[in-house]
Design an enzyme around this catalytic site. Structure first.
Site, PDB file in Angstrom:
ATOM      1  N   LYS A 223      -0.308  27.645   2.335  1.00  0.00           N
ATOM      2  CA  LYS A 223      -0.143  28.751   3.338  1.00  0.00           C
ATOM      3  C   LYS A 223      -0.760  29.908   2.832  1.00  0.00           C
ATOM      4  O   LYS A 223      -1.562  30.573   3.661  1.00  0.00           O
ATOM      5  CB  LYS A 223       1.356  28.922   3.596  1.00  0.00           C
ATOM      6  CG  LYS A 223       1.814  30.053   4.530  1.00  0.00           C
ATOM      7  CD  LYS A 223       1.240  30.109   5.694  1.00  0.00           C
ATOM      8  CE  LYS A 223       1.208  31.675   6.254  1.00  0.00           C
ATOM      9  NZ  LYS A 223       1.525  31.907   7.558  1.00  0.00           N
ATOM     10  N   CYS A 277       0.737  39.495   7.819  1.00  0.00           N
ATOM     11  CA  CYS A 277       0.582  38.175   7.159  1.00  0.00           C
ATOM     12  C   CYS A 277      -0.963  38.482   6.037  1.00  0.00           C
ATOM     13  O   CYS A 277      -0.873  38.242   5.145  1.00  0.00           O
ATOM     14  CB  CYS A 277       0.271  37.224   8.255  1.00  0.00           C
ATOM     15  SG  CYS A 277       1.467  37.312   9.563  1.00  0.00           S
TER      16      CYS A 277
HETATM   17  N1  SAJ Z   1      -9.624  40.293  12.214  1.00  0.00           N
HETATM   18  C1  SAJ Z   1     -10.844  40.853  12.292  1.00  0.00           C
HETATM   19  N2  SAJ Z   1     -12.248  40.011  12.397  1.00  0.00           N
HETATM   20  C2  SAJ Z   1     -11.882  38.669  12.652  1.00  0.00           C
HETATM   21  C3  SAJ Z   1     -10.575  38.005  12.776  1.00  0.00           C
HETATM   22  C4  SAJ Z   1      -9.690  39.042  12.698  1.00  0.00           C
HETATM   23  O1  SAJ Z   1     -10.957  41.719  12.058  1.00  0.00           O
HETATM   24  O2  SAJ Z   1     -12.836  37.839  12.959  1.00  0.00           O
HETATM   25  C5  SAJ Z   1      -8.358  40.868  12.045  1.00  0.00           C
HETATM   26  C6  SAJ Z   1      -7.569  41.216  13.251  1.00  0.00           C
HETATM   27  O3  SAJ Z   1      -7.940  42.347  14.323  1.00  0.00           O
HETATM   28  C7  SAJ Z   1      -6.352  41.514  12.740  1.00  0.00           C
HETATM   29  C8  SAJ Z   1      -6.269  40.655  11.388  1.00  0.00           C
HETATM   30  O4  SAJ Z   1      -7.615  40.402  10.862  1.00  0.00           O
HETATM   31  O5  SAJ Z   1      -6.015  42.903  12.238  1.00  0.00           O
HETATM   32  C9  SAJ Z   1      -5.604  39.493  11.387  1.00  0.00           C
HETATM   33  O6  SAJ Z   1      -5.718  39.062  12.703  1.00  0.00           O
HETATM   34  P1  SAJ Z   1      -5.641  37.225  12.964  1.00  0.00           P
HETATM   35  O7  SAJ Z   1      -5.632  37.261  14.377  1.00  0.00           O
HETATM   36  O8  SAJ Z   1      -6.754  36.772  12.146  1.00  0.00           O
HETATM   37  O9  SAJ Z   1      -4.459  36.760  12.174  1.00  0.00           O
HETATM   38  P2  SAJ Z   1      -2.770  37.146  12.247  1.00  0.00           P
HETATM   39  O10 SAJ Z   1      -2.570  37.973  11.059  1.00  0.00           O
HETATM   40  O11 SAJ Z   1      -2.379  37.664  13.644  1.00  0.00           O
HETATM   41  O12 SAJ Z   1      -2.082  35.455  12.144  1.00  0.00           O
HETATM   42  C10 SAJ Z   1      -2.561  34.922  10.906  1.00  0.00           C
HETATM   43  C11 SAJ Z   1      -2.712  33.647  11.139  1.00  0.00           C
HETATM   44  N3  SAJ Z   1      -3.624  32.851  10.189  1.00  0.00           N
HETATM   45  C12 SAJ Z   1      -4.726  32.243   9.992  1.00  0.00           C
HETATM   46  O13 SAJ Z   1      -5.444  32.413  11.110  1.00  0.00           O
HETATM   47  C13 SAJ Z   1      -5.160  31.715   8.651  1.00  0.00           C
HETATM   48  C14 SAJ Z   1      -1.801  33.025  11.748  1.00  0.00           C
HETATM   49  O14 SAJ Z   1      -2.076  31.289  11.884  1.00  0.00           O
HETATM   50  C15 SAJ Z   1      -0.651  32.715  10.643  1.00  0.00           C
HETATM   51  O15 SAJ Z   1       0.479  32.054  11.097  1.00  0.00           O
HETATM   52  C16 SAJ Z   1       0.012  34.266  10.585  1.00  0.00           C
HETATM   53  O16 SAJ Z   1      -1.322  35.057   9.840  1.00  0.00           O
HETATM   54  C17 SAJ Z   1       1.156  34.433   9.680  1.00  0.00           C
HETATM   55  O17 SAJ Z   1       1.961  34.605  10.100  1.00  0.00           O
HETATM   56  O18 SAJ Z   1       0.772  34.192   8.276  1.00  0.00           O
END
Ligand code: SAJ
Length: 420
Positions: A223, A277
């Protein structure tokens, strides 16, 4: 003749979980616990949800929700109305206990396991022979064995024989939780092989994705690796965006072109990385072995530096105006979610206000003024009408629809590439 042990093993392997005969106690009714509890209730499990917050318990028992997540209100309402889901302040005896509590990190980035400890202690008096205890919270390596087992398992009971303990980290993406809670493959790591089998049978009763058995430690590390992988890759995109800015080239165009290579897939730059996360979990790995995690640490530092880069850029632009009005669009950590935890957008607005480089007019259609009073929030129309500079921080749907002719009148800082 089969030995008793072989018979027991065979029974375990062939046993399936019947939801209507299985009760589940979910500890922590937040972003993970509440959707999980309501999905289990919908699948026919008898679910008792527990939370320490009175407002959360009351809201749920009225069939309403305290968080924003697509379709969750409908599922919770039907689960509560059917009598399958009830909330309370104390754990209750059950066949399965799921710990869905927060695992934040402290200011020095060390993990704060106090909620896991508290929840483990709280369920211990209710554990009987045959029960299954699952830690869903994202946790540092060895938490299941070193924290949950000693605190949750009653003295005299043997793990893997009397009681079963496993880690099954949640993997759902905020904004798609209800879908992903059922569809995602799940990694199920038991403290012993018997614990893994028991936990696998439970998840197979409500998950459509594959249920992948392993050890508790491997599940914990998997994870953390998933979220660190994402953090490192976003850091690469964010580093590129800062470099591109200095070189005078459009980062999004470069990324789009590079991604046409068959083996390149760069993620999207943004104002930084937020949420509870990805901006937290990689530190658990760094904390576990600082010497061998320089890349993961650096990625965290790059992503954490991005909000300051954005603030400096906006401040530079504001100096061109005598009395600048700076419209900041979005304060939540990502588009179409109402979550403010670790939000880089919020940090940027707070920094701009502190710097006093102009009048900051923030707007977020997903945050109500009753819930938030750190600084005033304006409606979108007022911001579009008055702001000289528009800073797109969170890519909410409402901001994607802003007519181009309005944008053309403003100085634009589009941290997400939304208006390209
Ligand atoms: N972000 C970027 N660029 C991207 C993708 C995301 O700047 O290309 C930013 C988003 O705006 C945000 C952050 O990253 O601020 C995280 O967003 P996210 O949508 O990538 O992920 P989370 O934090 O909402 O959810 C993550 C997920 N993990 C993965 O995709 C590996 C989710 O599956 C997990 O369950 C969750 O963390 C968790 O609870 O751990």
């Amino acid at each position: 003749m089969m030995t008793q042990e072989a018979v027991a093993t065979l029974e375990r392997l062939t046993s399936t979980v019947n939801p209507s005969e299985t009760s589940v106690c979910v500890i922590g009714l937040g972003y993970i616990g509440l959707p999980t509890a309501s999905v289990l209730a919908t699948k026919g499990f008898q679910v008792h949800g527990m939370d320490v917050r009175a407002d959360v318990v009351d809201t749920i028992n009225e069939g309403r929700i305290h968080i924003e997540e697509p379709d969750l209100d409908m599922v919770v309402r039907s689960a509560v109305n059917s009598g399958q889901l009830k909330a309370g302040y104390e754990p209750q005896p059950a066949d399965v206990f799921m710990l869905c509590v927060p695992t934040p990190s402290r200011p020095d980035h060390s993990p704060d396991l106090s909620y896991v400890e508290e929840a483990s202690r709280a369920i211990q008096p209710h554990i009987k022979r045959g029960d299954l205890i699952i830690l869903e919270s994202t946790s540092p390596p060895r938490t299941t064995e070193d924290v949950v087992v000693p605190l949750a398992v009653p003295p005299g009971m043997k793990v893997g024989e009397d009681v079963f303990v496993a880690h099954c980290p949640e993997r759902v993406l905020p904004g798609r939780i209800l879908l992903e809670v059922v569809q995602n493959d799940r990694v199920v790591g038991g403290v012993t092989p018997a614990c893994t089998e028991k936990a696998e049978a439970f998840y197979e009763a409500f998950v459509n994705g594959k249920v992948l058995g392993t050890s508790a430690l491997a599940a914990e590390v998997t994870k953390l690796v998933e979220n660190s992988y994402r953090d490192v890759n976003i850091a690469f995109a964010n580093e590129l965006s800062m470099l591109a800015d200095r070189l005078g080239v459009d980062a999004w165009e470069v990324i789009e072109l590079a991604n046409r290579h068959p083996r390149v897939n760069i993620l999207t730059p943004g104002p930084g990385v937020g949420g509870h996360c990805i901006s937290v979990d990689p530190w658990f790995l760094v904390h576990a072995d600082p010497e061998h995690t320089p890349l993961i640490r650096t990625a965290r530092e790059v992503n954490d530096s991005k909000p300051h880069f954005v603030v400096n850029h906006v401040a530079e632009l504001a100096r061109e105006f005598a009395a600048p009005k700076i419209g900041c669009l979005g304060i939540t950590y990502k588009g179409d979610v109402d979550d403010l935890r670790e939000s880089p957008s919020l940090e940027i607005v707070q920094e701009l206000i502190k710097l006093d480089v102009g009048e900051v007019m923030a707007c977020d259609p997903l945050i109500s003024s009753e819930r938030f009073n750190d600084f005033p929030l304006h409606d979108l129309e007022t911001v579009l009408d008055q702001a000289h500079i528009l800073v797109l921080l969170t890519d909410h749907r409402a901001f994607k629809k802003i007519p181009r002719r309005i944008l053309e009148e403003k100085v634009i800082v589009d941290t997400r590439g939304t208006w390209r």
